[in-house]
Design an enzyme around this catalytic site. Structure first.
Site, mmCIF file in Angstrom:
data_model
loop_
_atom_site.group_PDB
_atom_site.id
_atom_site.type_symbol
_atom_site.label_atom_id
_atom_site.label_comp_id
_atom_site.label_asym_id
_atom_site.label_seq_id
_atom_site.Cartn_x
_atom_site.Cartn_y
_atom_site.Cartn_z
ATOM 1 N N ARG A 1 0.815 -1.214 0.000
ATOM 2 C CA ARG A 1 0.000 0.000 0.000
ATOM 3 C C ARG A 1 0.852 1.270 0.000
ATOM 4 O O ARG A 1 0.393 2.329 -0.440
ATOM 5 C CB ARG A 1 -0.963 0.018 1.196
ATOM 6 C CG ARG A 1 -1.764 1.320 1.260
ATOM 7 C CD ARG A 1 -2.930 1.286 2.221
ATOM 8 N NE ARG A 1 -2.608 0.750 3.507
ATOM 9 C CZ ARG A 1 -1.931 1.402 4.462
ATOM 10 N NH1 ARG A 1 -1.485 2.629 4.242
ATOM 11 N NH2 ARG A 1 -1.690 0.825 5.603
ATOM 12 N N TYR B 1 -14.534 13.497 -18.332
ATOM 13 C CA TYR B 1 -14.847 12.085 -18.121
ATOM 14 C C TYR B 1 -15.962 11.984 -17.071
ATOM 15 O O TYR B 1 -15.924 12.679 -16.044
ATOM 16 C CB TYR B 1 -13.580 11.369 -17.653
ATOM 17 C CG TYR B 1 -13.828 9.941 -17.265
ATOM 18 C CD1 TYR B 1 -14.092 8.971 -18.234
ATOM 19 C CD2 TYR B 1 -13.813 9.547 -15.935
ATOM 20 C CE1 TYR B 1 -14.341 7.659 -17.870
ATOM 21 C CE2 TYR B 1 -14.054 8.235 -15.574
ATOM 22 C CZ TYR B 1 -14.317 7.297 -16.547
ATOM 23 O OH TYR B 1 -14.567 5.998 -16.186
ATOM 24 N N ASP C 1 -5.693 15.501 -17.527
ATOM 25 C CA ASP C 1 -5.922 14.073 -17.733
ATOM 26 C C ASP C 1 -5.477 13.778 -19.163
ATOM 27 O O ASP C 1 -6.139 14.160 -20.131
ATOM 28 C CB ASP C 1 -7.412 13.788 -17.513
ATOM 29 C CG ASP C 1 -7.771 12.318 -17.715
ATOM 30 O OD1 ASP C 1 -7.048 11.624 -18.440
ATOM 31 O OD2 ASP C 1 -8.810 11.895 -17.161
ATOM 32 N N LYS D 1 -6.527 2.295 -19.996
ATOM 33 C CA LYS D 1 -6.775 2.519 -21.417
ATOM 34 C C LYS D 1 -5.485 2.261 -22.206
ATOM 35 O O LYS D 1 -5.033 1.145 -22.271
ATOM 36 C CB LYS D 1 -7.311 3.934 -21.625
ATOM 37 C CG LYS D 1 -8.401 4.337 -20.609
ATOM 38 C CD LYS D 1 -9.674 3.522 -20.711
ATOM 39 C CE LYS D 1 -10.638 3.739 -19.554
ATOM 40 N NZ LYS D 1 -10.950 5.101 -19.217
HETATM 41 C C1 LIG Z 1 -11.455 5.743 -18.128
HETATM 42 C C2 LIG Z 1 -11.060 7.134 -17.855
HETATM 43 C C3 LIG Z 1 -10.863 7.592 -16.539
HETATM 44 C C4 LIG Z 1 -11.082 6.679 -15.343
HETATM 45 O O1 LIG Z 1 -10.180 5.638 -15.311
HETATM 46 P P1 LIG Z 1 -10.461 4.251 -14.537
HETATM 47 O O2 LIG Z 1 -9.195 3.509 -14.760
HETATM 48 O O3 LIG Z 1 -11.667 3.631 -15.161
HETATM 49 O O4 LIG Z 1 -10.704 4.585 -13.108
HETATM 50 C C5 LIG Z 1 -10.467 8.886 -16.353
HETATM 51 N N1 LIG Z 1 -10.299 9.743 -17.392
HETATM 52 C C6 LIG Z 1 -10.496 9.346 -18.663
HETATM 53 C C7 LIG Z 1 -10.282 10.327 -19.757
HETATM 54 C C8 LIG Z 1 -10.880 8.039 -18.939
HETATM 55 O O5 LIG Z 1 -11.087 7.666 -20.201
#
Ligand SMILES: *Cc1c(COP(=O)(O)O)cnc(C)c1O
Length: 386
Positions: free
Chosen positions: A52, A106, A178, A203
């Site tokens: 952790r 998002y 992001d 992703k």
């Molecule tokens: C999927 C996504 C998230 C969240 O990510 P998780 O791994 O599902 O928690 C945040 N920002 C964007 C742009 C995303 O496509």
């Protein structure tokens, strides 16, 4: 040679790797243990080796790899993209902070803000990423950050990132982006001047649709603050998932370049199709942010969105008829996916909010994989025949 000074393709494979290699292993072994023998003299909680606390070799290697890809001093991995976003936002805002947040966001991040921030004594205002003149009026004495997405979901808008970075500098804000949709292959936020770059590694960075993970990179000082909170909130990435992420990142550059090529080819093809009324893709000249995208990115990402002349019914029918793309509300993996944001990623918004953001009932989002684009085009052709 110093691997951090090598090209992106080389860093994707090698950066962060321990030298000398652990027991000579080419691939970083999985440290599948929650207890490590500790010296009797240890006096700092964060020096205890414990998963952790993000201090397994698996965390270190993959965190350093992502930092190196983005040209950042320091990097940290999380159990999901939302763990990264929530932990970083709360760490940056501190007690009673206010955030300026791009209105195209998002869905999970939006819900975090709209549903929970108020309860925690945190505050935010949405801003139009296209309209720098409107930002100053939203500043408050407790504004601490400006938060955006490199390429926003699902219409692939590109905010005025140069203006955002300059605005943050001028007003002493921590700028956060992001960078999930662009990836370090297409955008290096730290180089442009962002303080923190965040990812859903679920992703593109992992790229194989088999783990959830997140990352934050930035300066040592900024990342240390986020890490301290992560160690206590506990959204840490498991060692086995670190290993899979480490493996996935090695092929990031070749995957993403192929996905971008496939997306541009499909976007151009569908733009001329009579059953398609609109294609949203920043690589197309018809996209309202095309010039900005050309200025900022070498390629335009692996996601596009389309609107069909036949509206919502035609959209549902297309998903039914396609054989290669799977219907699924994610993106970035090697398999092509298709989803209807109205019933998936943006179902949490009211009809009025969706209309304001331009998200129609018939909108479809396609995340290109690495299949042969000719096969994907053939599949769309057969599925679009009415
Ligand atoms: C999927 C996504 C998230 C969240 O990510 P998780 O791994 O599902 O928690 C945040 N920002 C964007 C742009 C995303 O496509």
């Amino acid at each position: 040679m110093n691997v951090n000074k090598s090209r992106l393709e080389t860093r994707a494979v090698h950066a962060g790797t321990r030298s000398p290699r652990i027991e000579g292993a080419l691939v970083t072994p999985i440290f599948q243990s929650t207890v490590f023998e500790s010296p009797a003299s240890i006096d700092n909680y964060d020096d205890i080796v414990y998963p952790r606390l993000n201090n397994l070799p698996n965390h270190d290697v993959v965190g350093k790899r992502i930092a190196s890809l983005e040209g950042a001093e320091s990097g940290l991995v999380f159990a999901s993209g939302m763990a990264a976003i929530s932990t970083a936002l709360v760490a940056v805002l501190g007690k009673g902070g206010h955030a300026l947040v791009q209105d195209q966001l998002y869905g999970g991040t939006r819900t975090l803000l709209t549903t929970y921030f108020g309860d925690w004594g945190l505050d935010f205002d949405f801003i139009d990423g296209d309209d720098p003149d409107s930002w100053r009026g939203k500043l408050q004495t407790n504004t601490r950050t400006i938060f955006t997405e490199t390429i926003a979901n699902p219409l692939l808008q590109v905010a005025d990132h140069r203006a955002i970075v300059a605005f943050a500098r001028e007003h002493g804000l921590v700028s956060m982006v992001d960078n999930t949709f662009a990836t370090p292959v297409n955008f290096l936020p730290i180089e442009l001047g962002y303080d923190l770059s965040l990812h859903s590694c679920t992703k593109y960075l992992n790229g194989h649709s088999d783990i959830t993970a997140g990352a934050v990179v930035g300066s040592d000082t900024q990342v240390r603050r986020v890490r301290s909170l992560l160690n206590h909130l506990g959204g840490s990435l498991d060692a086995h998932a670190c290993f899979l992420l480490d493996r996935g990142i090695k092929t990031l550059v070749v995957r993403v370049r192929e996905q971008c090529r496939n997306a541009l080819t499909l976007a151009r093809h569908l733009e001329g199709h009579r059953a398609v009324s609109r294609v949203h893709y920043p690589g197309l000249e018809s996209h309202s942010h095309h010039q900005r995208a050309v200025d900022l990115f070498p390629d335009f990402g692996g996601v596009l969105a389309i609107e069909l002349a036949g509206g919502a019914d035609a959209a549902a029918q297309l998903i039914e008829r396609l054989t290669i793309p799977t219907s699924g509300p994610s993106l970035g993996g090697v398999e092509t996916l298709i989803t209807r944001p109205v019933v998936t990623s943006h179902s949490g918004l009211t009809a009025i909010e969706r209309e304001r953001l331009g998200i129609t009932d018939g909108l479809l989002r396609v995340s290109l994989g690495i299949e042969a684009v000719e096969d994907i085009i053939d599949d769309f052709e057969q599925a679009l025949v009415s």
